[in-house]
Scaffold this active site. Sequence first.
Site, mmCIF file in Angstrom:
data_model
loop_
_atom_site.group_PDB
_atom_site.id
_atom_site.type_symbol
_atom_site.label_atom_id
_atom_site.label_comp_id
_atom_site.label_asym_id
_atom_site.label_seq_id
_atom_site.Cartn_x
_atom_site.Cartn_y
_atom_site.Cartn_z
ATOM 1 N N GLU A 156 -6.040 -5.536 4.279
ATOM 2 C CA GLU A 156 -5.847 -6.283 3.027
ATOM 3 C C GLU A 156 -6.718 -7.535 2.996
ATOM 4 O O GLU A 156 -6.786 -8.285 3.985
ATOM 5 C CB GLU A 156 -4.372 -6.658 2.902
ATOM 6 C CG GLU A 156 -3.793 -6.392 1.548
ATOM 7 C CD GLU A 156 -3.809 -4.907 1.168
ATOM 8 O OE1 GLU A 156 -4.726 -4.508 0.417
ATOM 9 O OE2 GLU A 156 -2.927 -4.160 1.612
ATOM 10 N N THR A 215 -9.702 -7.593 3.140
ATOM 11 C CA THR A 215 -10.850 -7.386 4.031
ATOM 12 C C THR A 215 -12.080 -6.942 3.246
ATOM 13 O O THR A 215 -13.195 -7.094 3.730
ATOM 14 C CB THR A 215 -10.516 -6.307 5.074
ATOM 15 O OG1 THR A 215 -9.988 -5.177 4.367
ATOM 16 C CG2 THR A 215 -9.474 -6.803 6.067
ATOM 17 N N SER A 251 -5.004 1.340 -26.946
ATOM 18 C CA SER A 251 -4.249 1.730 -25.757
ATOM 19 C C SER A 251 -2.807 2.004 -26.144
ATOM 20 O O SER A 251 -2.216 1.266 -26.945
ATOM 21 C CB SER A 251 -4.288 0.595 -24.724
ATOM 22 O OG SER A 251 -3.244 0.773 -23.790
ATOM 23 N N ALA A 281 1.932 -4.040 -11.033
ATOM 24 C CA ALA A 281 2.668 -3.606 -9.841
ATOM 25 C C ALA A 281 1.797 -3.659 -8.585
ATOM 26 O O ALA A 281 2.227 -3.251 -7.510
ATOM 27 C CB ALA A 281 3.212 -2.197 -10.047
ATOM 28 N N SER A 289 -3.285 -1.201 -8.894
ATOM 29 C CA SER A 289 -4.640 -1.057 -9.437
ATOM 30 C C SER A 289 -4.701 -0.302 -10.753
ATOM 31 O O SER A 289 -5.544 0.578 -10.937
ATOM 32 C CB SER A 289 -5.569 -0.385 -8.431
ATOM 33 O OG SER A 289 -5.800 -1.241 -7.382
ATOM 34 N N SER A 314 -5.794 -1.658 -13.315
ATOM 35 C CA SER A 314 -7.063 -2.056 -13.943
ATOM 36 C C SER A 314 -8.230 -1.226 -13.429
ATOM 37 O O SER A 314 -9.088 -0.809 -14.221
ATOM 38 C CB SER A 314 -7.327 -3.549 -13.764
ATOM 39 O OG SER A 314 -6.790 -4.033 -12.585
ATOM 40 N N GLU A 341 -15.347 -5.895 -13.674
ATOM 41 C CA GLU A 341 -14.110 -6.638 -13.394
ATOM 42 C C GLU A 341 -14.418 -8.092 -13.008
ATOM 43 O O GLU A 341 -13.757 -9.018 -13.466
ATOM 44 C CB GLU A 341 -13.333 -5.921 -12.277
ATOM 45 C CG GLU A 341 -12.057 -6.628 -11.904
ATOM 46 C CD GLU A 341 -11.005 -5.721 -11.276
ATOM 47 O OE1 GLU A 341 -10.950 -4.522 -11.625
ATOM 48 O OE2 GLU A 341 -10.257 -6.222 -10.429
ATOM 49 N N ASP A 387 -10.441 -1.095 -4.818
ATOM 50 C CA ASP A 387 -9.667 -0.315 -5.782
ATOM 51 C C ASP A 387 -10.546 0.695 -6.524
ATOM 52 O O ASP A 387 -10.167 1.845 -6.731
ATOM 53 C CB ASP A 387 -8.997 -1.253 -6.804
ATOM 54 C CG ASP A 387 -8.264 -2.401 -6.120
ATOM 55 O OD1 ASP A 387 -7.912 -2.249 -4.937
ATOM 56 O OD2 ASP A 387 -8.059 -3.440 -6.774
HETATM 57 C C1 GLA Z 1 -6.804 -6.485 -4.890
HETATM 58 C C2 GLA Z 1 -8.307 -6.473 -5.085
HETATM 59 C C3 GLA Z 1 -9.003 -5.714 -3.974
HETATM 60 C C4 GLA Z 1 -8.538 -6.192 -2.594
HETATM 61 C C5 GLA Z 1 -7.021 -6.278 -2.536
HETATM 62 C C6 GLA Z 1 -6.529 -6.892 -1.259
HETATM 63 O O1 GLA Z 1 -6.301 -5.190 -5.011
HETATM 64 O O2 GLA Z 1 -8.623 -5.859 -6.321
HETATM 65 O O3 GLA Z 1 -10.396 -5.855 -4.115
HETATM 66 O O4 GLA Z 1 -9.141 -7.411 -2.244
HETATM 67 O O5 GLA Z 1 -6.483 -7.017 -3.607
HETATM 68 O O6 GLA Z 1 -6.822 -6.086 -0.181
#
Ligand code: GLA
Length: 387
Positions: A33, A35, A67, A122, A125, A127, A164, A176
Amino acid sequence: MSAASAAELFRGTFGAEPCGVWSAPGRVNLIGEHTDYNSGLCLPIALPQRTFAALRRRDDDLLRIVSAQGDGVVEVELGDVGAGHPTGWAAYVAGVPWSLRTAGYAVGGLDVAVDGGVPLGAGLSSSAALECAVAAGVSDLHDLALLATSSGRSALAAVCVEAENTVAQAPTGGMDQSAALLAEAGRALLLDCRDHSTEQVPFDLAAHGLALLVMDTRAEHALVDGQYAERRESCEQAARELDVTSLREVSVDDLSERLAQLSSDLLRRRARHIVTEIERVRETVEALRHNDFPTVGRLFVASHASMRDDFEISVAELDTAVEAAVATGALGARMTGGGFGGSAIALVRADAAEATIAAVESAFADRGFRAPDCFVVTASGSATRDA
Ligand code: GLA
């Protein structure tokens, strides 16, 4: 939400048939995480929950976007899209053709109808699922053929990250979008964010009598509120002080000496999380290759402690979910994603999933938290054309 519901929304809004419908999944990260923006390693899986985008090319440069989860049609000229414009969810759609054009691809206006099946806010991801579903569609509609190869999919992921970072102004790292475009069913995706190489790691828990539980705390998380950016800046500052291009270059073997060179305790803790977390990704992959799930569980727990104590991105709801799951016999649990709310995951025996969910719900009720939303997930496939 389905390809059919996105197509239906398209017809109802624009009075025409879409040229096609594409979808992309949400993700959970198993470990690794924060990273990604440190050129490190992470290990996401794609979720069964997907976002669908029905698209039609236009002859002009107008973008019209609707949407099922939003209200009304957003209209913007592609030439007016840029840093911070449009705002809100439409940025994740409009940013994609903008980013493709900026990268030199000849793309034009679009009508877009989206129906999102990835829960919003939540930490799963939604987005990236939205961007990648749209990106998959634009690639096909303009014959860019980026879905056909993994290098094309990586290029498309980079385009979505740019959308993004610049248009939606969320300084995220790219995990993501890579998960949404490159993950495979039954596998976890080992991402090396230094050289952008990927490896598919077997992740078939059912074959071992296990399951992965997502515990959406419903404590809302946002990546544009400054905390995420602050963590990123701390990591960059630590790298500068250590005279390395990124914290990936710091070895776990001489970590104590390297940490001693940093100017504050805060930076020491931030850097320690990143360096040890990258090592835990390596160890998790090794354990998965040997079907050593107890070790995977221990690594989850160590990762959570590191995020809670050193990186300080957990919240009481996430800690409660993790503690309740582990107390009920989960092999391990950890928060997943950006943090400050969102979801945690637990590795459980398949026959204990229901009991774990009940224990988490009751721990939340005891603490007066909103009821969590817990569900079992399997590693699913990446962005595709559905219709
Ligand atoms: C979010 C970001 C990712 C990543 C995570 C943490 O999901 O979109 O790029 O940095 O946090 O690991």
